[in-house]
Write an enzyme that holds these catalytic residues in place. Structure first.
Site, PDB file in Angstrom:
ATOM      1  N   ARG A  28     111.853  21.710  79.262  1.00 24.11           N
ATOM      2  CA  ARG A  28     112.611  20.943  78.257  1.00 24.11           C
ATOM      3  C   ARG A  28     112.844  21.746  76.980  1.00 24.11           C
ATOM      4  NH1 ARG A  28     111.233  16.253  74.375  1.00 24.11           N
ATOM      5  NH2 ARG A  28     113.093  14.947  74.376  1.00 24.11           N
ATOM      6  N   ILE A  54     118.705  14.624  72.224  1.00 24.80           N
ATOM      7  CA  ILE A  54     118.152  14.732  73.575  1.00 24.80           C
ATOM      8  C   ILE A  54     117.249  13.512  73.713  1.00 24.80           C
ATOM      9  CG2 ILE A  54     116.337  16.334  72.739  1.00 24.80           C
ATOM     10  CD1 ILE A  54     116.243  17.523  75.584  1.00 24.80           C
ATOM     11  N   SER A  55     117.464  12.720  74.759  1.00 23.18           N
ATOM     12  CA  SER A  55     116.715  11.466  74.909  1.00 23.18           C
ATOM     13  C   SER A  55     115.218  11.733  75.043  1.00 23.18           C
ATOM     14  CB  SER A  55     117.198  10.703  76.139  1.00 23.18           C
ATOM     15  OG  SER A  55     118.536  10.304  75.983  1.00 23.18           O
ATOM     16  N   GLN A  56     114.457  10.720  74.698  1.00 24.81           N
ATOM     17  CA  GLN A  56     113.004  10.753  74.860  1.00 24.81           C
ATOM     18  C   GLN A  56     112.675  10.880  76.363  1.00 24.81           C
ATOM     19  OE1 GLN A  56     111.374   7.228  73.081  1.00 24.81           O
ATOM     20  NE2 GLN A  56     109.396   7.509  74.075  1.00 24.81           N
ATOM     21  N   PRO A  57     111.707  11.695  76.733  1.00 26.21           N
ATOM     22  CA  PRO A  57     111.359  11.831  78.153  1.00 26.21           C
ATOM     23  C   PRO A  57     111.079  10.487  78.850  1.00 26.21           C
ATOM     24  CG  PRO A  57     110.304  13.568  76.914  1.00 26.21           C
ATOM     25  CD  PRO A  57     110.969  12.677  75.903  1.00 26.21           C
TER      26      PRO A  57
END
Ligand code: SAH
Length: 204
Positions: A28, A54-57
């Site tokens: 990531r 970038i979205s949260q995992p």
């Protein structure tokens, strides 16, 4: 660090092993600006180019799990962004079509994917509100931006039995799953609330 992140996601309720393996595998930090890469394995969203995130995992894992991707399935993704969610779909062995409306991000992620050897079937610069009719129907459609309303085009481009995972709402979004039961019937299930950057419609 990636193993630890996957453990955090398990503790938050993610149970799909293929999704967890993708999180354990994908670097990531390479999808992020170098100023944030030291934080890449925290379960948090971060700024990327063009005022996007970038979205949260956890969000990526939750949406991927809801999509129930099987190998070789045809998946349409709206909002390529950094490409991290796209990479998860590729590791799940999907055939991925992905659309991004910010030119800067589209170009950047396209070059990055070339270097990394990630191979979506198509990366498209354009408005995902309209979907991608020429490749329809899809086994799954995933929207990674907050949709004030569900775009009709996306519903119509789902296969019977296909799944649409979309965060619906303006300030805050409810994660929503639509499963197409027949030409006209969709089964709708709502999950928890999330926060995304907005899905923007190009009105032209
Ligand atoms: N999955 C990405 C999420 C990026 S944020 C990641 O984790 O990196 C959401 C993305 O959706 C942004 O890049 C934004 O530019 C894009 N987006 C917003 N509206 C869109 C639209 N109508 N069509 C395609 N992309 C859109």
């Amino acid at each position: 660090m990636r193993n630890k992140l996957a453990e955090t996601l398990v503790a938050k309720g993610i149970s799909n092993n293929n999704v967890l393996n993708a999180i354990r595998t994908i670097p990531r930090h390479l999808f992020m600006d170098s100023s944030f890469e030291g934080h890449a394995y925290q379960d948090k969203a971060f700024p990327i180019a063009a005022d996007q995130t970038i979205s949260q995992p956890y969000t990526v894992a939750f949406q991927s799990q809801l999509l129930e991707v099987k190998p070789e399935q045809k998946i349409l993704e709206i909002g390529t962004g950094s490409g991290y969610q796209t990479a998860v779909l590729l590791l799940l062995k999907a055939r991925v079509y992905t659309i991004e409306r910010q030119l800067e991000l589209f170009k950047k992620t396209k070059i990055f994917f070339g270097k990394m050897g990630y191979r979506p079937k198509k990366m498209i610069f354009g408005d995902g509100y309209k979907g991608l009719p020429d490749q329809a129907p899809y086994d799954g459609i995933i929207v990674t931006a907050g949709a004030p309303e569900v775009p009709k085009a996306l519903m119509s481009q789902l296969k019977i039995g296909g799944r649409l995972v979309i965060p619906v709402g303006s300030d805050e979004q409810i994660m929503t799953l639509f499963v197409r039961k027949s030409e006209k019937e969709f089964e709708k299930t709502e999950y928890g609330s999330f926060r995304f950057v907005p899905l923007l419609e190009d009105k032209n």
